[in-house]
Scaffold this active site. Structure first.
Site, PDB file in Angstrom:
ATOM      1  N   SER A 173      59.484   4.428 -31.253  1.00 46.57           N
ATOM      2  CA  SER A 173      60.170   3.518 -30.636  1.00 46.57           C
ATOM      3  C   SER A 173      60.542   3.889 -29.848  1.00 46.57           C
ATOM      4  O   SER A 173      61.434   4.750 -29.922  1.00 46.57           O
ATOM      5  CB  SER A 173      60.677   2.053 -31.602  1.00 46.57           C
ATOM      6  OG  SER A 173      61.764   0.837 -30.586  1.00 46.57           O
ATOM      7  N   TYR A 199      68.149  -0.399 -34.939  1.00 42.90           N
ATOM      8  CA  TYR A 199      67.154  -0.123 -34.843  1.00 42.90           C
ATOM      9  C   TYR A 199      66.892   0.731 -34.376  1.00 42.90           C
ATOM     10  O   TYR A 199      66.009   1.826 -34.727  1.00 42.90           O
ATOM     11  CB  TYR A 199      66.406  -0.816 -34.206  1.00 42.90           C
ATOM     12  CG  TYR A 199      65.242  -1.177 -33.725  1.00 42.90           C
ATOM     13  CD1 TYR A 199      64.061  -1.359 -34.968  1.00 42.90           C
ATOM     14  CD2 TYR A 199      64.357  -1.261 -32.509  1.00 42.90           C
ATOM     15  CE1 TYR A 199      62.856  -1.020 -34.722  1.00 42.90           C
ATOM     16  CE2 TYR A 199      62.628  -0.656 -32.357  1.00 42.90           C
ATOM     17  CZ  TYR A 199      62.877  -0.545 -33.280  1.00 42.90           C
ATOM     18  OH  TYR A 199      60.811  -0.704 -33.790  1.00 42.90           O
TER      19      TYR A 199
END
Length: 341
Positions: A173, A199
């Protein structure tokens, strides 16, 4: 077998960025068009929905035998039924796998028989609002997105080596740009928990997994990471409506409204499928891709519209992370980790 020596982290000559003929919004089916995967075997974690399901569709349609590894195998039944009707598609089945539970990872690996040609580390969770720990005491995003996949790859190492030309694909990501791996406090035991930092760190770890996998190159195993871009999928399930509206992807009535630069799941899966199966990527390892091209290195996250951070490609950090993850996995699992264990 004995553990091989750690690769030396000597400075490397910069390599030219790899390019492909596929545009940013090409679909998974388009990047694999004309590729025959008959006789090849693949595992796609989190393959029952979102870009995982589109990855499964593309690989199976090209003739590969695909295992959908998911916490709830029943959720894959509609996809399996759909692909059973596709002429020429390879066989597809679902198998249970909970990446946050090493006993589940061990069981999946023990049940695997024969070579494995493609491992797509696609499953993930994002921005859990509260710090949540696994039974092993690991922060849940790091456990699911990275440590579980690391354990799975190691446990399947013999199967990957048996392929002779296996590929590992780690779905990352752009959030990694903001979060190097914190070796001093990876599970937020002392620093304040932040959903996005957790994350982003997990996605930096996924990229470093593929850099560290150069130690498996002699076994014919390559590994690359990617950012799929912006896509609305179940990944956003932990975000509240106010956050979705702040991102501009939900209207006042609660309807999802993707922005013009967002991709469909089929487009988001394209780079995964490219790395997993395209002959254009044969022998390529330890690199980071987005929009079906190798991503440029960006020195700062501020204002970045994409690219890969140096901290996600650092070979010294990759080696340190592998040592950390090996110790963590061995300490919590009774199964052999990798044939190098």
């Amino acid at each position: 077998m004995t553990t091989p020596p750690r690769p030396e982290s000597r400075p490397e000559q910069p390599a030219a960025r790899l390019t492909t003929p596929f545009p940013p919004h090409a679909t998974a089916a388009e990047v694999i068009d004309g590729v025959d995967l008959s006789g090849r075997r693949a595992v796609v974690t989190g393959g029952a929905s979102g870009i995982g399901a589109e990855t499964v569709r593309a690989l199976a349609a090209a003739g590969a035998e695909v295992v959908v590894a998911t916490r709830r195998p029943a959720s894959a039944e509609p996809l399996l039924s759909e692909l059973a009707e596709v002429p020429g598609a390879g066989p597809v089945r679902a198998a249970p796998l909970d990446l946050a539970d090493l006993s589940s990872v061990d069981a999946f690996a023990r049940d695997w028989q024969g070579p494995l040609d493609i491992l797509v580390a696609n499953a993930g969770i994002m921005a859990l609002p509260e710090r949540t720990l696994t039974d092993a005491g690991w922060e849940m995003q790091l456990a699911t997105n990275f440590l579980g996949h690391f354990a799975l790859a190691g446990s399947l190492h013999d199967a990957l080596r048996a392929s002779g030309a296996a590929r590992i694909v780690a779905v990352g990501s752009g959030a990694h740009l903001w979060a190097p791996f914190d070796f001093d406090d990876p599970h937020f035991e002392r620093r304040p928990y932040d959903p996005w930092a957790a994350y982003g760190q997990s996605k930096t770890a996924d990229a470093l997994l593929t850099v560290g996998a150069r130690r498996w190159a002699a076994d014919g195993v390559t590994a690359n990471a990617l950012s799929p871009g912006y896509i609305l999928t179940n990944l956003q399930r932990h975000l509240d409506d106010d956050t979705m509206r702040a991102f501009g992807v939900m209207d006042d009535e609660g309807n999802l409204t993707p922005l013009p630069h967002y991709k469909t799941p089929a487009q988001g899966a394209a780079t995964s499928v490219l790395l997993a199966a395209s002959p254009l990527l044969a022998g390529v390892t330890g690199r980071y891709f987005e929009d079906n091209q190798e991503a440029p290195v960006v020195e700062t996250a501020e204002g970045a519209q994409g690219g890969v951070a140096p901290h996600a490609l650092d070979p010294e950090a990759a080696d340190r992370l592998w040592e950390y993850a090996e110790a963590a996995v061995r300490g919590r699992s009774g199964a052999k980790w990798g044939s190098a264990a």
